[in-house]
Scaffold this motif. Structure first.
Motif, short mmCIF file in Angstrom:
data_model
loop_
_atom_site.label_atom_id
_atom_site.label_comp_id
_atom_site.label_asym_id
_atom_site.label_seq_id
_atom_site.Cartn_x
_atom_site.Cartn_y
_atom_site.Cartn_z
N LYS A 99 64.85 16.60 40.87
CA LYS A 99 65.52 16.28 39.61
C LYS A 99 64.93 14.96 39.14
CE LYS A 99 69.71 18.47 41.27
NZ LYS A 99 71.04 18.20 41.82
N ILE A 100 64.29 15.01 37.99
CA ILE A 100 63.56 13.84 37.51
C ILE A 100 64.02 13.49 36.10
CG2 ILE A 100 61.27 12.95 36.91
CD1 ILE A 100 60.18 14.85 39.13
N LEU A 101 64.47 12.27 35.92
CA LEU A 101 64.80 11.75 34.60
C LEU A 101 63.56 11.11 34.01
CD1 LEU A 101 66.68 10.96 32.26
CD2 LEU A 101 67.32 8.93 33.59
N VAL A 102 63.21 11.51 32.81
CA VAL A 102 62.08 10.94 32.07
C VAL A 102 62.69 10.15 30.92
CG1 VAL A 102 59.96 11.42 30.81
CG2 VAL A 102 60.64 12.92 32.71
N THR A 103 62.58 8.84 30.99
CA THR A 103 63.22 7.98 30.01
C THR A 103 62.19 7.04 29.39
OG1 THR A 103 65.18 6.60 29.60
CG2 THR A 103 63.95 6.18 31.65
N GLY A 104 62.59 6.33 28.37
CA GLY A 104 61.71 5.39 27.70
C GLY A 104 62.09 5.24 26.25
N MET A 105 61.42 4.36 25.58
CA MET A 105 61.71 4.06 24.19
C MET A 105 61.25 5.19 23.28
SD MET A 105 63.15 1.06 24.27
CE MET A 105 64.02 1.97 25.53
N HIS A 128 63.94 10.88 40.98
CA HIS A 128 63.13 9.84 40.35
C HIS A 128 63.69 9.53 38.97
CE1 HIS A 128 59.89 9.89 43.29
NE2 HIS A 128 59.90 11.20 43.24
N VAL A 129 63.65 8.27 38.60
CA VAL A 129 63.92 7.83 37.24
C VAL A 129 62.60 7.27 36.74
CG1 VAL A 129 65.23 6.25 35.76
CG2 VAL A 129 66.34 7.34 37.74
N VAL A 130 61.95 7.99 35.83
CA VAL A 130 60.60 7.67 35.39
C VAL A 130 60.66 7.01 34.01
CG1 VAL A 130 58.32 8.58 34.86
CG2 VAL A 130 59.69 9.63 36.68
N LEU A 131 60.11 5.83 33.93
CA LEU A 131 59.99 5.13 32.65
C LEU A 131 58.62 5.43 32.06
CD1 LEU A 131 60.81 3.07 30.47
CD2 LEU A 131 59.90 1.28 31.99
N VAL A 182 65.85 -3.33 25.61
CA VAL A 182 66.28 -2.20 26.45
C VAL A 182 65.21 -1.84 27.49
CG1 VAL A 182 67.00 0.22 26.46
CG2 VAL A 182 67.79 -1.32 24.64
N GLU A 183 63.96 -1.83 27.08
CA GLU A 183 62.93 -1.41 28.03
C GLU A 183 62.92 -2.24 29.32
OE1 GLU A 183 58.66 0.39 27.45
OE2 GLU A 183 58.50 -1.81 27.58
N PRO A 184 63.11 -3.57 29.26
CA PRO A 184 63.17 -4.32 30.53
C PRO A 184 64.30 -3.85 31.45
CG PRO A 184 62.82 -5.82 28.70
CD PRO A 184 63.13 -4.48 28.10
#
Length: 159
Positions: A3-9, A86-89, A126-128
């Protein structure tokens, strides 16, 4: 069963990566829809587009086969971090993000000057926070095929 979260701006390619992962046969959920997210009014009267926690809980609890990629960036996503492998930025320079936002056709957000200013504020503020809580960071200025390959690699190496 990763289970992978793909996050980012906004403009880093979360939706594009999600669509490509789905086209490659993975379960990929873009949470920027009414099925997965909704508007809430905060105590100060402002509004926020957050995950529908019961829907996300059900999605994660009922996933039982193959990799699951969940794409999104919401203020309440941290509540679910323990349920992800994984939490992927996904990160990219501001000029790349703004150029992508200006030309995308699947999402109107970011076309107006005040929205572009909000994107830059989020990048600074937010990104930091996302970087501090992510387990992996991927340079999303790379070609999208390379980004997707890196995401698939994470799914393959997850126990």
């Amino acid at each position: 069963m990763a289970k992978i979260l793909v996050t980012g701006m906004s403009g880093t390619g979360k939706s594009t990566a999600s669509a490509m992962l789905a086209a490659r046969g993975h379960r990929a959920v873009d949470t920027d829809t009414d099925q997965w997210s909704h508007w809430v009014t905060l105590p100060d009267g402002s509004t926020d587009w957050v995950w529908r926690e019961s829907a996300i809980s059900d999605l994660l609890a009922n996933h039982s086969e193959g990799a699951l990629f969940v794409a999104g960036c919401k203020s309440n996503q941290g509540r679910f971090y323990p349920q992800f492998d994984h939490v992927v930025l996904l990160s990219a320079p501001a000029e790349i993000m703004l150029a992508r936002i200006a030309t995308r056709t699947n999402n109107p957000f970011g076309k107006r000057p005040e929205e572009r200013a909000a994107v830059l504020r989020d990048l600074a503020n937010v990104e930091p926070l996302l970087r501090a809580t992510s387990t992996v960071e991927i340079d999303a200025s790379a070609p999208i095929d390379k980004v997707v390959q890196q995401l698939e690699g994470l799914a393959q190496t997850t126990p």
